[in-house]
Each structure stands twice: as structure tokens, then as C-alpha cells.
Design a protein around this motif. Structure first.
Motif, PDB file in Angstrom:
ATOM      1  N   LEU A 168     -20.556   5.355 -22.720  1.00  0.00           N
ATOM      2  CA  LEU A 168     -20.519   6.074 -21.449  1.00  0.00           C
ATOM      3  C   LEU A 168     -21.568   7.173 -21.445  1.00  0.00           C
ATOM      4  N   LEU A 169     -22.334   7.205 -20.365  1.00  0.00           N
ATOM      5  CA  LEU A 169     -23.218   8.332 -20.104  1.00  0.00           C
ATOM      6  C   LEU A 169     -22.445   9.368 -19.297  1.00  0.00           C
ATOM      7  N   ILE A 170     -22.588  10.624 -19.670  1.00  0.00           N
ATOM      8  CA  ILE A 170     -21.977  11.718 -18.935  1.00  0.00           C
ATOM      9  C   ILE A 170     -23.028  12.813 -18.737  1.00  0.00           C
ATOM     10  N   ARG A 171     -22.718  13.780 -17.904  1.00  0.00           N
ATOM     11  CA  ARG A 171     -23.622  14.921 -17.787  1.00  0.00           C
ATOM     12  C   ARG A 171     -23.460  15.824 -19.014  1.00  0.00           C
ATOM     13  N   SER A 172     -24.561  16.375 -19.477  1.00  0.00           N
ATOM     14  CA  SER A 172     -24.529  17.211 -20.675  1.00  0.00           C
ATOM     15  C   SER A 172     -23.554  18.372 -20.529  1.00  0.00           C
ATOM     16  N   ALA A 173     -23.425  18.871 -19.324  1.00  0.00           N
ATOM     17  CA  ALA A 173     -22.504  19.983 -19.079  1.00  0.00           C
ATOM     18  C   ALA A 173     -21.043  19.596 -19.277  1.00  0.00           C
ATOM     19  N   ASP A 174     -20.765  18.277 -19.308  1.00  0.00           N
ATOM     20  CA  ASP A 174     -19.380  17.805 -19.432  1.00  0.00           C
ATOM     21  C   ASP A 174     -19.038  17.323 -20.836  1.00  0.00           C
ATOM     22  N   ARG A 175     -19.842  17.678 -21.830  1.00  0.00           N
ATOM     23  CA  ARG A 175     -19.590  17.208 -23.200  1.00  0.00           C
ATOM     24  C   ARG A 175     -18.201  17.596 -23.698  1.00  0.00           C
ATOM     25  N   LYS A 199     -15.640  18.317 -21.832  1.00  0.00           N
ATOM     26  CA  LYS A 199     -14.620  17.774 -20.927  1.00  0.00           C
ATOM     27  C   LYS A 199     -14.301  16.322 -21.245  1.00  0.00           C
ATOM     28  N   PHE A 200     -15.337  15.540 -21.581  1.00  0.00           N
ATOM     29  CA  PHE A 200     -15.163  14.111 -21.848  1.00  0.00           C
ATOM     30  C   PHE A 200     -15.557  13.803 -23.292  1.00  0.00           C
ATOM     31  N   ARG A 201     -14.566  13.575 -24.122  1.00  0.00           N
ATOM     32  CA  ARG A 201     -14.811  13.250 -25.529  1.00  0.00           C
ATOM     33  C   ARG A 201     -14.337  11.850 -25.907  1.00  0.00           C
ATOM     34  N   SER A 202     -13.503  11.247 -25.052  1.00  0.00           N
ATOM     35  CA  SER A 202     -12.949   9.925 -25.343  1.00  0.00           C
ATOM     36  C   SER A 202     -12.687   9.190 -24.036  1.00  0.00           C
ATOM     37  N   LEU A 203     -12.408   7.884 -24.137  1.00  0.00           N
ATOM     38  CA  LEU A 203     -12.079   7.118 -22.934  1.00  0.00           C
ATOM     39  C   LEU A 203     -10.848   7.678 -22.242  1.00  0.00           C
ATOM     40  N   ARG A 221      -8.682   9.089 -15.983  1.00  0.00           N
ATOM     41  CA  ARG A 221      -7.687   9.931 -15.317  1.00  0.00           C
ATOM     42  C   ARG A 221      -7.884   9.852 -13.811  1.00  0.00           C
ATOM     43  N   PRO A 222      -6.845  10.048 -13.033  1.00  0.00           N
ATOM     44  CA  PRO A 222      -6.988  10.030 -11.575  1.00  0.00           C
ATOM     45  C   PRO A 222      -8.039  11.043 -11.110  1.00  0.00           C
ATOM     46  N   GLY A 223      -8.827  10.629 -10.156  1.00  0.00           N
ATOM     47  CA  GLY A 223      -9.849  11.519  -9.602  1.00  0.00           C
ATOM     48  C   GLY A 223     -11.194  11.417 -10.283  1.00  0.00           C
ATOM     49  N   ILE A 224     -11.262  10.754 -11.444  1.00  0.00           N
ATOM     50  CA  ILE A 224     -12.530  10.579 -12.153  1.00  0.00           C
ATOM     51  C   ILE A 224     -13.184   9.294 -11.651  1.00  0.00           C
ATOM     52  N   ARG A 225     -14.490   9.363 -11.416  1.00  0.00           N
ATOM     53  CA  ARG A 225     -15.228   8.210 -10.887  1.00  0.00           C
ATOM     54  C   ARG A 225     -16.219   7.725 -11.947  1.00  0.00           C
ATOM     55  N   THR A 237     -22.049  12.839  -7.884  1.00  0.00           N
ATOM     56  CA  THR A 237     -21.085  12.125  -7.030  1.00  0.00           C
ATOM     57  C   THR A 237     -20.156  11.231  -7.846  1.00  0.00           C
ATOM     58  N   VAL A 238     -20.519  10.969  -9.126  1.00  0.00           N
ATOM     59  CA  VAL A 238     -19.639  10.271 -10.065  1.00  0.00           C
ATOM     60  C   VAL A 238     -19.612  11.084 -11.352  1.00  0.00           C
ATOM     61  N   ASP A 239     -18.680  10.758 -12.245  1.00  0.00           N
ATOM     62  CA  ASP A 239     -18.475  11.575 -13.446  1.00  0.00           C
ATOM     63  C   ASP A 239     -18.986  10.942 -14.730  1.00  0.00           C
ATOM     64  N   ALA A 240     -19.116   9.619 -14.760  1.00  0.00           N
ATOM     65  CA  ALA A 240     -19.570   8.927 -15.958  1.00  0.00           C
ATOM     66  C   ALA A 240     -20.177   7.595 -15.546  1.00  0.00           C
ATOM     67  N   GLN A 241     -20.988   7.022 -16.432  1.00  0.00           N
ATOM     68  CA  GLN A 241     -21.622   5.734 -16.151  1.00  0.00           C
ATOM     69  C   GLN A 241     -21.390   4.785 -17.308  1.00  0.00           C
ATOM     70  N   ALA A 242     -20.819   3.617 -17.034  1.00  0.00           N
ATOM     71  CA  ALA A 242     -20.710   2.562 -18.032  1.00  0.00           C
ATOM     72  C   ALA A 242     -22.102   1.991 -18.273  1.00  0.00           C
ATOM     73  N   SER A 243     -22.513   1.929 -19.542  1.00  0.00           N
ATOM     74  CA  SER A 243     -23.891   1.579 -19.849  1.00  0.00           C
ATOM     75  C   SER A 243     -23.965   0.772 -21.130  1.00  0.00           C
ATOM     76  N   ASP A 244     -24.997  -0.060 -21.254  1.00  0.00           N
ATOM     77  CA  ASP A 244     -25.303  -0.642 -22.547  1.00  0.00           C
ATOM     78  C   ASP A 244     -25.569   0.496 -23.520  1.00  0.00           C
TER      79      ASP A 244
END
Length: 260
Positions: free
Chosen positions: A124-131, A133-137, A142-146, A185-192
Motif C-alpha cells: 500500500l502506498l500512503i501519504r508520508s504524513a500518514d505513516r 496513522k497507517f501501519r497495518s492493513l 476501517r469505515p470512512g477510509i478510501r 481524495t483517497v487515503d491509500a493506494q493498492a499497488s504492485d
């Protein structure tokens, strides 16, 4: 008995000219002087366009530069999407598809693959500012996360099967999905995994979540028609050769550094 034999010989004579008029795939490529390669041009690391020149670049492009002289033909790129790929190759729009292609059983029901030349999984790609906040799947699901992804490929399957509470959001391309992540507009990206590492290295606003934990590993290979055995044989030998002479290792290091 003689009448039956004559009938068989007549049938064979009728069939043989038709068969001779339809050369196999490798013969067609050599006669044409060009190998038509389906690719997306929006698969980071493997198939992209240079931002300044618009020219094709990436791991697969560098590899194909060694295949062209090995075959003695030129490479003709054909724009494709993962969603239409299987139908397009069946419709003879290109000779093979090479775009960081995950080798899957589903795809093998319709087409076939070369031997692998790499392996990857999902990150998963995330924004650096959210390191923090997001440490695991579990943090993401969670509801509200895109969670965004490019439609029609393995990222699509991963996003829509893995997340039960988060909302998957599909885009037509990886580029659009990454732009949405950067825009917030989204919180994470599924990526290779290869793409995630490459993008995070070049874009400081993005980071890879839990890079050591790669999900759903698959081999990367080249997609071809099941009946194109002579072309597949040549491609397999070429992959062996560029692995043995160190070419593949050099290309991997160029695009992914020393990442295993």
C-alpha cells in the motif's frame, strides 16, 4: 481399400496448402520485421512514458531493447489496458503483452505465459504524513477510509477482496489513482510492490506502508496465446540468456536499486 486411401490422400492434399498459408507466430513476426507488444504505459517501474519526452521507458522497455536485436526485428508498442488485455490478444491486436504482468491461474485459462523474469506482490502506498496513522492493513480497513486502485488487474482484485470496511475506489489508470492519493481524495493506494517502492523513492510526499510485508506474491512473465509455442520457446530462451549474462540484474538495479 484403394478407394479409401485415395480419399485420405486427397483430403491431406486439400488441407496442406491451407496450413502452409498460415505461418506460426514467430514466422509472422520475422516476416513482418516487427514484434507488436501490448503494454499500458502507466505501470510504474515496468512500462511508463518519460515525463519530458513522452518516450517509452521502464524495466520492460529496457528488456525489450535486448529482445529486438535478438529477434532481428523492431518493437512496435500497442497501448492496452489490463481490463481489455485478454480480449485484445485473442483478437490479434498484438503478439504478446508485457507490462509487469502477474502470472495468474485465471489468466492462464485463456492465454499462456513465458517463464518468469521477476516476482512481486502487493503493498500500500500512503501519504508520508500518514505513516503513524497507517501501519497495518487493519489500520486501513476501517469505515470512512478510501483505498484506490487501477481497474482490471491484480490491484483491483486485491483492493476489492482484502478490504471489508474501507471503501475501494477504482480509476482507469495507476497515474489517476496516485494523483487522487496525492490530492487527498483517497487515503491509500493498492499497488504492485515494485511500483510502490519506485514511486515512493521518487515522490517524497508518498511512502510505502510496511514495506517488509508483501502481500499476494506472484511471478512476473510475458503473456502470449496458447497456440504460439514457437514464439514462447524463443522468449523463454531469451529470458534465460539475459538472466545468465547479468542483463536482468542490471535492469533491476537501475529501476529498483538494491531492493530484493
Amino acid at each position: 481399400m484403394t478407394r479409401t486411401l485415395l480419399a485420405v490422400l486427397a483430403l491431406l492434399a486439400a488441407i496442406r496448402p491451407g496450413a502452409a498459408q498460415t505461418p506460426d507466430r514467430l514466422e509472422q513476426v520475422l516476416k513482418r520485421g516487427a514484434l507488436r507488444v501490448g503494454t499500458t504505459f502507466d505501470t510504474p517501474v515496468f512500462s511508463m512514458r518519460n515525463a519530458a519526452t513522452g518516450e517509452p521507458e521502464g524495466f520492460d522497455v529496457d528488456a525489450l531493447k535486448t529482445l529486438a536485436p535478438a529477434l532481428g526485428v523492431r518493437i512496435e508498442y500497442v497501448k492496452m489496458t489490463f481490463g481489455s488485455m485478454l480480449g485484445d490478444i485473442a483478437a490479434d491486436k498484438f503478439d504478446m503483452a508485457m507490462s509487469g504482468m502477474g502470472r495468474t491461474l485465471d489468466r492462464a485459462r485463456t492465454a499462456t505465459f513465458s517463464k518468469p523474469y521477476m516476482r512481486y506482490g502487493k503493498l500500500l502506498l500512503i501519504r508520508s504524513a500518514d505513516r503513524d496513522k497507517f501501519r497495518s492493513l487493519a489500520d486501513v480497513d476501517r469505515p470512512g477510509i478510501r483505498v484506490t486502485y487501477n481497474k482490471g488487474g491484480l490491484n483491483d482484485r486485491f483492493a476489492n477482496s482484502e478490504f471489508k470496511q474501507a471503501t475501494p475506489v477504482g480509476f482507469a489508470s495507476n497515474e489517476e489513482a496516485t494523483a487522487a492519493l496525492l490530492a487527498g481524495t483517497v487515503d491509500a493506494q493498492a499497488s504492485d510492490s515494485t511500483a510502490a517502492i519506485y514511486v515512493a523513492r521518487s515522490e517524497p510526499r508518498l511512502a510505502v506502508m510496511d514495506a517488509a510485508h508483501v502481500f499476494n506474491p506472484v511471478y512476473v512473465a510475458i503473456l502470449m496465446r496458447r497456440e504460439d509455442q514457437t514464439l514462447q520457446n524463443f522468449i523463454d530462451i531469451w529470458i534465460d540468456q539475459i538472466e545468465l549474462d547479468g542483463t536482468l540484474a542490471k535492469i533491476r538495479t537501475k529501476w529498483l536499486g538494491e531492493t530484493p
